[in-house]
Write an enzyme that holds these catalytic residues in place. Sequence first.
Site, PDB file in Angstrom:
ATOM      1  N   LYS A 125      -9.715   0.000   2.970  1.00  0.00           N
ATOM      2  CA  LYS A 125      -8.542  -0.494   2.247  1.00  0.00           C
ATOM      3  C   LYS A 125      -9.031  -1.347   1.091  1.00  0.00           C
ATOM      4  CE  LYS A 125      -3.994  -0.308   2.517  1.00  0.00           C
ATOM      5  NZ  LYS A 125      -3.165   0.733   3.164  1.00  0.00           N
ATOM      6  N   ASP A 165      -0.623   2.070  -2.238  1.00  0.00           N
ATOM      7  CA  ASP A 165      -0.013   1.265  -1.171  1.00  0.00           C
ATOM      8  C   ASP A 165       1.024   0.385  -1.884  1.00  0.00           C
ATOM      9  OD1 ASP A 165      -0.461   0.574   1.878  1.00  0.00           O
ATOM     10  OD2 ASP A 165      -0.210  -1.359   0.928  1.00  0.00           O
TER      11      ASP A 165
END
Length: 445
Positions: A125, A165
Amino acid sequence: MKILAGVYEQVVKRNPGEPEFHQAVKEVLESLEPVAEKHPEYVKAGIFDRIVEPERQIIFRVPWVDDNGVVRVNRGFRVQFNSAIGPYKGGIRFHPSVNLGIIKFLGFEQIFKNSLTTLPMGGAKGGSDFDPKGKSDMEIMRFCQSFMLELYRHIGPDTDVPAGDIGVGAREIGYMYGMYKKIRNEFTGVLTGKGIEYGGSLTRPEATGYGLLYFMDEALKAKGKSFEGKTVVISGSGNVAIYATEKAHQLGAKVVALSDSNGYIYDKDGINLDTVKLIKLVQRGRISEYVKYHPTAVYKEGCRGIWTIPCDIALPCATQNELDGNDAATLVKNGCFAVGEGANMPSTPEAIEIFLNNKVIFGPAKAANAGGVATSGLEMTQNSMRLSWTFEEVDSRLKSIMQSIYANVSSAAAEYGAPDNLVMGANIAGFKKVAAAMYAQGIAY
Ligand code: NDP
Ligand code: 2IT
């Protein structure tokens, strides 16, 4: 926790001030206790100690110049958590709340989620504390370019493949992709969620929301229920919330509420999604503007109030810890019988406990929202083949992936003696493949 208690203690000690990361690790280790009992060889090989430590964490300065000529500095992150089953893969988040602990919790969850998709992708991430709200298009572009001017050296189509995201959608992916291509002089599938004209996949924008509904539909079917005629409340009004609403309507449900970080709208006649798409995707506005188009709907300040609206099914699709124990108790009291997590870790541990104790059908994030990254995996496949599939082809693959995730998760839960506990099922099923791969590869990472 018995066998794994020491692993958790070490995580808390070694990562101070990272409560979201601790929370994500604790839930997974609690579920894995019976796996540790059954597999002493994993304990001996340090699989549990190793899986909670990122393989690599990159933190970097992101300088950029705003429209007034003022130099601004943000912080960039990429946490490459686990590459046992494939190249690192996971989204990039731009939000002022981003810090290392948030990126680590998201990267940790991504390991198990990606494993559940059945595709070969490791967990990662990234993101920045940059706040896209109120920024001009040119400021967004300059920021994305500066971010990529550092990130490019750490990623690649067989190394690490970022995606979107919160705060990162098609526009931001385009700006980052353009800069990567210029630096490397290489046209390659290094990011997913790309525009359709330059290697993106049809159905990727819809995939997380649609996948959530496909997963929950399976979970409902297993209990003799369906979405047909049900009242649904969905938090958020971004990528995941919009396409969850679209698929819920296609399955015959009525979505009556959506939100953003300021407040929520309630439309008892059912949300008009064309209006929401106009406000959010075209005008980049706030959800409060909906009532200008639909005067019978109401807007209320404060996003948490959304959980007081009576509904059959709740789908939190905004952010972490947006639904706490009080909210869960209110939902249950009002007759809510199913909850599916579109966001990452939206329910607090107290909320999850209330849902499970009250036999609410609960779809945990790492299984229920895996459709986004699964379709990113399908984008990577199409890029490698230099082919593009039709919308129907990608959508049908997404649906069958979500169905197999449900089947794997529910059978893992049953195998370990907790048939309706999909939290435990998802953690165990996701862990199994990664653990076997780490074990086979020796003490490398
Ligand atoms: P978007 O940026 O498109 O939308 C985010 C939405 O959540 C907005 O409505 C935003 O409101 C709201 N929100 C964000 N932060 C907060 C906050 N702190 N409090 C209240 N509301 C908030 O992001 P996505 O729809 O892509 O992501 C939503 C969730 O889904 C995230 O948890 C993400 O990690 C997860 N997810 C996303 C995937 C994807 O493919 N995009 C895949 C799997 C999971 P506001 O505009 O006011 O900030
Ligand atoms: O949380 C997630 O799974 C995402 N933001 C999507 C990641 C991806 O690589 O598509």
